[in-house]
Design an enzyme around this catalytic site. Structure first.
Site, PDB file in Angstrom:
ATOM      1  N   GLU A 170      48.961  35.619  54.433  1.00 25.66           N
ATOM      2  CA  GLU A 170      47.644  35.252  54.969  1.00 25.66           C
ATOM      3  C   GLU A 170      47.439  33.739  55.053  1.00 25.66           C
ATOM      4  O   GLU A 170      46.534  33.180  54.414  1.00 25.66           O
ATOM      5  CB  GLU A 170      46.529  35.865  54.107  1.00 25.66           C
ATOM      6  N   GLU A 368      49.278  45.124  53.291  1.00 25.51           N
ATOM      7  CA  GLU A 368      48.142  45.255  52.371  1.00 25.51           C
ATOM      8  C   GLU A 368      47.066  46.067  53.054  1.00 25.51           C
ATOM      9  O   GLU A 368      46.800  45.889  54.250  1.00 25.51           O
ATOM     10  CB  GLU A 368      47.512  43.898  51.999  1.00 25.51           C
TER      11      GLU A 368
HETATM   12  C1  BG6 Z   1      44.051  39.674  50.292  1.00 26.59           C
HETATM   13  C2  BG6 Z   1      44.939  38.802  49.454  1.00 26.59           C
HETATM   14  O1  BG6 Z   1      43.353  38.845  51.121  1.00 26.59           O
HETATM   15  O2  BG6 Z   1      43.047  40.418  49.678  1.00 26.59           O
HETATM   16  C3  BG6 Z   1      44.932  39.142  47.967  1.00 26.59           C
HETATM   17  O3  BG6 Z   1      46.247  38.731  49.946  1.00 26.59           O
HETATM   18  C4  BG6 Z   1      43.525  39.509  47.524  1.00 26.59           C
HETATM   19  O4  BG6 Z   1      45.477  38.046  47.278  1.00 26.59           O
HETATM   20  C5  BG6 Z   1      43.075  40.739  48.301  1.00 26.59           C
HETATM   21  O5  BG6 Z   1      43.404  39.694  46.155  1.00 26.59           O
HETATM   22  C6  BG6 Z   1      41.720  41.316  47.912  1.00 26.59           C
HETATM   23  O6  BG6 Z   1      40.654  40.454  48.156  1.00 26.59           O
HETATM   24  P1  BG6 Z   1      39.545  40.096  47.051  1.00 26.59           P
HETATM   25  O7  BG6 Z   1      38.784  38.949  47.602  1.00 26.59           O
HETATM   26  O8  BG6 Z   1      38.677  41.285  46.843  1.00 26.59           O
HETATM   27  O9  BG6 Z   1      40.320  39.734  45.840  1.00 26.59           O
END
Ligand code: BG6
Length: 465
Positions: A170, A368
């Site tokens: 990202e 993800e």
């Molecule tokens: C993604 C990232 O954007 O979302 C992770 O690659 C991150 O590092 C995940 O933890 C979840 O987002 P958040 O803001 O709820 O932690």
């Protein structure tokens, strides 16, 4: 799609999860690791982090990785994406290699392979070494050289066994967080620097890919992008244009150069008009053009809905991409009530079809996807298992759309949940939990598999549901 319909995935589909070094390893001040921007920022401003919890301990993967990998195997993983902490491997960002860190990553990679889990390794997940941040981080071109050297070191050390590499996770997020919207260090609001950071990050990705090929490595190398489809409020041309501009800023800024080797014309035109062209050398564009990715990781959580601007922007306010669009809150949208994010499962299909139709159907996977829930402990039953049916539902509904995309010819090869076990989420710390496995901070990080973990095991074993 009916309830009784079956969803079978290819036999060699990649089932697994993803995580990052700073969010899971802990041991942030042990065995010679250097500081990164998170260690430093937390030391300076602990109040910016939920419950004042910093990155020092996180989920203790550094000490428990053998047990954690055993659990991954138990949950049916055939692949797992991790990242290397640059400041652990090369504490100052350049110079001396930390032998203990090399030993640690060697052991983790070995342990995964012995357990039949393919390591997918990412080089940069938001965690700039502090020594490099002191000279400007990605704003400074020297960081690109340091990164290429770090990438070469990783390929040399681990390339014999790691066959799937990713240059960045990202990359738009550190641009947004650190230089536009104040949620990463160095907390600047400076569009000129943001553009420079974006350009240097993109260049560093292409330089690492070039190095990988020069070193005659025999795996695949790619990048992981959070592709958030921009849906306009309506078909009114002003709304559609707002959507296209948001897409150029937040998706195509990295997607086009990574896959096609060129920046989107719409974005370049805006940067020229607004006077924000970054500093670059002519040959940089050649490096970017000739070193595109083999494989693309797609992170997808929620859509971006936009509309044409309602009001003229304040001419004295700092320039932000939002000068071209407003966020749109769609009536009737489905929400993750625990986290406050919209859930729109079809978004994942739209991304995959866009990649198929406009990006040469590049080989890709969902790197993800996941559902953050606050206060998950309240769903623990008498047996101590978190009954996260909402997460099962979430994964299932996304998998149905991925399945449909495959049927329509998408080249999507796998699905990784964010994340394997609950981890430290940057400024949100341990507020929202995402894992297949819960981590009990009160009980020294005790792991218990959630209902979703057991469900996923069956899905992986049966190649579907
Ligand atoms: C993604 C990232 O954007 O979302 C992770 O690659 C991150 O590092 C995940 O933890 C979840 O987002 P958040 O803001 O709820 O932690």
């Amino acid at each position: 799609m009916t309830q009784t319909e079956q969803y079978r995935f290819p036999k060699d589909f990649w089932w697994g999860s993803s995580a990052s070094a700073t969010q899971t390893e802990g041991a942030a001040d042990r065995d010679g690791k250097g500081q990164n921007i998170w260690d430093y920022w937390f030391e300076k401003e602990p109040h910016r982090f939920f419950d004042h919890v910093g990155p020092a301990a996180t989920s203790q993967f550094y000490d428990n990785y053998k047990e954690d990998i055993r659990l991954m195997k138990e949950l049916g993983h055939n692949s797992f994406r991790m990242s290397i902490s640059w400041s652990r491997l090369i504490p100052d960002g350049t110079g001396e290699l930390n032998a203990k860190a090399a030993e640690f990553y060697h052991s983790v990679i070995d342990e995964l392979i012995v357990n039949g889990i393919e390591p997918f390794v990412n080089l940069f997940h938001f965690d700039m070494p502090m020594e490099l941040q002191k000279i400007g981080g990605w704003v400074n071109r020297e960081t690109v050289d340091a990164y290429e050297n770090y990438a070469r070191t990783c390929f040399r050390l681990f390339g014999g066994r790691v066959k799937k590499w990713f240059t960045h996770n990202e990359p738009i997020v550190p641009v947004e967080g650190g230089y536009l919207y104040d949620f990463h260090y160095p907390n600047k609001v400076d569009f000129k620097e943001a553009v420079q950071v974006g350009f240097h990050t993109m260049l560093s990705s292409a330089r690492a890919i070039q190095a990988y090929r020069e070193m005659k490595q025999d795996g695949k190398i790619g990048i992981i992008l959070n592709l958030t489809p921009s849906y306009p409020r309506s078909s009114h041309p002003a709304d559609v244009k707002a959507g296209e501009i948001a897409d150029a800023f937040f998706n195509r800024s990295f997607l086009d150069p990574s896959v096609k080797g060129e920046f989107p014309k719409e974005l370049v035109a805006i940067l020229k008009n607004e006077g924000f062209v970054p500093d670059y050398k002519k040959e940089d564009l050649e490096v970017i053009k000739h070193n595109t990715v083999d494989l693309l990781g797609v992170n997808y959580y929620q859509p971006r809905r936009v509309k044409a601007k309602e009001h003229l922007p304040n001419p004295d306010a700092p320039f932000l991409p939002d000068r071209y669009f407003d966020p749109y809150v769609m009536p009737g949208r489905k929400m993750n009530p625990h986290r406050g994010w919209e859930i729109y499962e079809k978004g994942v299909y739209d991304i995959l079809i866009n990649l198929k139709e406009n990006y040469g159907n590049i080989e890709c996977f969902i790197s993800e996807n996941g559902m953050g829930v606050e206060g998950e402990e309240r769903f623990r039953d008498e047996q101590g298992i978190i009954q996260d049916d909402y997460r099962i539902e979430f994964i299932k509904e996304h998998l149905k759309w991925i399945h449909r995309a495959i049927q329509e010819g998408s080249n999507v090869k796998g699905y990784h949940l964010w994340t394997f076990m609950d981890n430290w989420s940057w400024t949100n710390a341990y507020k929202n939990r995402y894992g297949f496995v819960s981590v009990n901070l009160e009980k020294d990080g005790e792991r218990t598999v959630k209902k979703s973990g057991n469900w996923f095991k069956k899905v992986a074993e049966q190649h579907g549901f």
